[in-house]
Structures are given as C-alpha cells and as structure tokens.
Design a protein around this motif. Structure first.
Motif, PDB file in Angstrom:
ATOM      1  N   UNK A 133      -4.390   3.520   1.533  1.00 15.31           N
ATOM      2  CA  UNK A 133      -5.248   2.537   2.191  1.00 15.31           C
ATOM      3  C   UNK A 133      -4.468   1.383   2.821  1.00 15.31           C
ATOM      4  N   UNK A 134      -3.520   0.736   2.127  1.00 13.40           N
ATOM      5  CA  UNK A 134      -2.787  -0.348   2.797  1.00 13.40           C
ATOM      6  C   UNK A 134      -1.978   0.119   3.999  1.00 13.40           C
ATOM      7  N   UNK A 135      -1.508   1.369   3.974  1.00 15.02           N
ATOM      8  CA  UNK A 135      -0.782   1.896   5.127  1.00 15.02           C
ATOM      9  C   UNK A 135      -1.725   2.023   6.320  1.00 15.02           C
ATOM     10  N   UNK A 136      -2.887   2.634   6.089  1.00 13.50           N
ATOM     11  CA  UNK A 136      -3.868   2.798   7.163  1.00 13.50           C
ATOM     12  C   UNK A 136      -4.342   1.459   7.695  1.00 13.50           C
ATOM     13  N   UNK A 137      -4.696   0.561   6.802  1.00 12.69           N
ATOM     14  CA  UNK A 137      -5.248  -0.728   7.215  1.00 12.69           C
ATOM     15  C   UNK A 137      -4.215  -1.560   7.965  1.00 12.69           C
ATOM     16  N   UNK A 138      -2.968  -1.567   7.494  1.00 14.00           N
ATOM     17  CA  UNK A 138      -1.929  -2.351   8.159  1.00 14.00           C
ATOM     18  C   UNK A 138      -1.625  -1.813   9.550  1.00 14.00           C
ATOM     19  N   UNK A 139      -1.535  -0.491   9.669  1.00 10.44           N
ATOM     20  CA  UNK A 139      -1.251   0.087  10.978  1.00 10.44           C
ATOM     21  C   UNK A 139      -2.415  -0.125  11.941  1.00 10.44           C
ATOM     22  N   UNK A 158       4.927  -3.597   6.536  1.00 12.57           N
ATOM     23  CA  UNK A 158       4.373  -4.458   5.483  1.00 12.57           C
ATOM     24  C   UNK A 158       3.431  -3.657   4.588  1.00 12.57           C
ATOM     25  N   UNK A 159       2.647  -2.766   5.190  1.00 11.21           N
ATOM     26  CA  UNK A 159       1.757  -1.926   4.398  1.00 11.21           C
ATOM     27  C   UNK A 159       2.498  -0.935   3.527  1.00 11.21           C
ATOM     28  N   UNK A 160       3.635  -0.434   4.000  1.00 13.48           N
ATOM     29  CA  UNK A 160       4.394   0.517   3.181  1.00 13.48           C
ATOM     30  C   UNK A 160       4.984  -0.153   1.945  1.00 13.48           C
ATOM     31  N   UNK A 161       5.319  -1.443   2.047  1.00  9.36           N
ATOM     32  CA  UNK A 161       5.836  -2.146   0.867  1.00  9.36           C
ATOM     33  C   UNK A 161       4.751  -2.294  -0.193  1.00  9.36           C
ATOM     34  N   UNK A 162       3.526  -2.545   0.254  1.00  3.20           N
ATOM     35  CA  UNK A 162       2.413  -2.593  -0.699  1.00  3.20           C
ATOM     36  C   UNK A 162       2.182  -1.214  -1.298  1.00  3.20           C
ATOM     37  N   UNK A 163       2.225  -0.190  -0.449  1.00  2.00           N
ATOM     38  CA  UNK A 163       2.004   1.171  -0.923  1.00  2.00           C
ATOM     39  C   UNK A 163       3.079   1.601  -1.915  1.00  2.00           C
ATOM     40  N   UNK A 164       4.296   1.122  -1.740  1.00  2.00           N
ATOM     41  CA  UNK A 164       5.391   1.481  -2.662  1.00  2.00           C
ATOM     42  C   UNK A 164       5.087   1.000  -4.073  1.00  2.00           C
ATOM     43  N   UNK A 165       4.594  -0.232  -4.200  1.00  2.00           N
ATOM     44  CA  UNK A 165       4.269  -0.750  -5.531  1.00  2.00           C
ATOM     45  C   UNK A 165       3.031  -0.080  -6.107  1.00  2.00           C
ATOM     46  N   UNK A 166       2.052   0.215  -5.252  1.00  2.00           N
ATOM     47  CA  UNK A 166       0.855   0.897  -5.732  1.00  2.00           C
ATOM     48  C   UNK A 166       1.158   2.326  -6.165  1.00  2.00           C
ATOM     49  N   UNK A 167       2.177   2.940  -5.562  1.00  2.00           N
ATOM     50  CA  UNK A 167       2.555   4.293  -5.952  1.00  2.00           C
ATOM     51  C   UNK A 167       3.058   4.336  -7.391  1.00  2.00           C
ATOM     52  N   UNK A 168       3.732   3.281  -7.817  1.00  2.00           N
ATOM     53  CA  UNK A 168       4.191   3.213  -9.203  1.00  2.00           C
ATOM     54  C   UNK A 168       3.001   3.187 -10.150  1.00  2.00           C
ATOM     55  N   UNK A 169       1.991   2.390  -9.811  1.00  2.00           N
ATOM     56  CA  UNK A 169       0.782   2.323 -10.637  1.00  2.00           C
ATOM     57  C   UNK A 169       0.089   3.677 -10.687  1.00  2.00           C
ATOM     58  N   UNK A 170      -0.014   4.325  -9.534  1.00  4.50           N
ATOM     59  CA  UNK A 170      -0.673   5.629  -9.488  1.00  4.50           C
ATOM     60  C   UNK A 170       0.015   6.668 -10.347  1.00  4.50           C
TER      61      UNK A 170
END
Length: 271
Positions: free
Chosen positions: A149-155, A195-207
């Motif tokens: 989602x952050x990747x899609x929304x940021x792009x 910027x969205x990929x950096x958010x996605x990187x941290x969320x991937x750890x949670x997932x």
C-alpha cells in the motif's frame, strides 16, 4: 600593496563524509548507551526479576549462548523479508501504473485497495496458513498485503502531482497517454516512490514476524513464540533485538538504493 582577499564567513566549510556520518549517528548512539545504562541500573536497584524485564547484561548473555540458533533464524527471516519486500514493490508499482493509465479501471481499483488496507492483517495470517500451508508462501502473502500500500500510494501521489502545463505541452505535441506516463509521470514520481519503499521495507519486517507467529518452524518470530512458552524472557528480548537490527538494515538499504535511483532529488543536492 596587494589586498588580501576577505574570507566569506557566510558560507560554511564543507563537512567531510565521515564527519557528517558521525554527527548524524552520535546523538542516537549516546541516547542508546544512556538507555542501556539506566535500564541495567533500574533492574539491579529495584531487583526486577529477569522473568519480567531482563537486564541488558542478561540479554547479551542469552544472545551469546543462543548465537547459532539466532543467526539461523535471522537468515530465514531476512530471506522472507527480502522476497516479500520485492514482491510488494513490484505489485505496488504495477497497481499504481494501472490506476493512472486506465481511468475506468483506476476508479474501480482505488477504493478496493483502500478498503483492503483497512482489513486487520493479523486476522489474515491464519487464513493464509490454511490456504498455503506452513511454507514460505503465507509469509510472502502477508508481507505483500501489509507492504504494497505505501508503495502504491506514494507512486500515485508522485504521478498525480505533475505540473499541468507540462502535461498540456505533451498533449499539444501529440504524445500518447502511455508516452506521457513513462516519460513524464513515472520519472516525476521516483522520489515519492523511493519514500514509499522505505516505509514498505519496515512494514515487511512486521509482516514476516506476524507470519511466523501464525505458523512456522524457523525464523525469529518462531524463536520469540517458543521462548515465550518457555518463559525465557531474555531470549525473547535477544530475538527482538535482531528483529530491530533487520528493520534498520532494510530501511538503510532502501536509503542507499534511493541515492542511486534519484541522485538528483532535492534531499541529496549539495548547497
């Protein structure tokens, strides 16, 4: 008699790379060391049981004693994070391109994407285990639904913020929608995308950790869950420490990638 040139005091001397890195990291390191010292002192002064809150020294002992097991689990979790993150980025970019390129499909997809983002991801973990078993697939699926989602929304934000006069100019010279998309909108969206990929990187750890909680036989999430059943709180904290290290590593890996993809971004420009 020749005059000596005056030094321009208004311009600061350039800071070397090492000095800039030290000045950037030093406050965080000092705060971390202070926290560890106060934590250790509080546990010893108030005689807090290690079953409730272990002292940093106890966590360090557990980290050393279980080093082999923890490193094996870290490698497993890191692989899940990397694979899931890459899938999330690809899917997120594809969705953003489809939404912008095809108006009718975008109007149909965007509300569904937002609606799906509101679904509790923890509730999806047992469903994915039921559908895909206990292998890698449910972890990747959970990382995907959390991180795309952050990747899609940021792009999308980047592609939709293009100057209208530039779009009008491209239309006036007969450029097609696809040409405008890939020559104007996509390059313009790259800083937002990174910027969205950096958010996605941290969320991937949670997932990955949530997926391992739901069902796994290895990984840091499994170690945390197993240590909790054995009341080994020090091992739980040691595993959490490695999870945090993974999160920091993936975030700064995305930061380094950003420097290569968009070196012309304002944040990297020198004064």
């Amino acid at each position: 008699m020749s005059e000596q040139p005056l030094t321009d005091l208004s311009q600061p001397e350039p800071v070397s790379g090492w000095n800039a890195a030290i000045s950037s990291w030093l406050p965080a390191v000092i705060l971390l060391l202070m926290t560890i010292v106060l934590w250790e002192a509080a546990v010893r002064i108030f005689s807090i049981s290690s079953f409730i809150v272990p002292a940093p020294s106890e966590i360090a002992k557990s980290l050393v004693a279980q080093w082999g097991t923890l490193m094996q689990a870290t490698v497993v979790t890191a692989g899940e994070i990397l694979f899931g993150f890459l899938v999330s980025v690809v899917v997120g970019i594809a969705l953003a391109l489809v939404i912008v390129r095809f108006d009718w499909l975008g109007r149909a997809l965007y509300p569904l994407v937002v609606l799906f983002q509101n679904v509790p991801k923890v509730a999806l973990a047992p469903i994915f285990i039921l559908w895909f078993g206990y292998g890698l697939a449910p972890k990747i699926g959970l990382i995907l639904v959390i991180a795309f989602f952050p990747v899609t929304l940021s792009m999308l934000a980047g592609m939709q913020s293009v100057d209208r006069s530039l779009l009008s100019l491209m239309n006036s010279v007969g450029a097609s929608r696809t040409q405008i998309l890939f020559r104007i909108r996509v390059p313009h969206s790259l800083p937002s995308l990174m910027a969205g990929t950096k958010i996605a990187a941290t969320l991937s750890v949670i997932g990955a950790i949530v997926g391992e909680f739901a069902g796994a036989s290895d990984g840091l999430g499994y170690v945390i869950q197993f240590a909790s059943t054995q009341l080994d709180t020090a091992l739980v904290f040691a595993a959490l420490l490695l999870v945090s290290v993974l999160g920091i590593a993936f975030y700064y890996a995305a930061e380094i990638l950003e420097r290569f993809v968009v070196p012309w971004a304002p944040k990297f420009s020198r004064a």
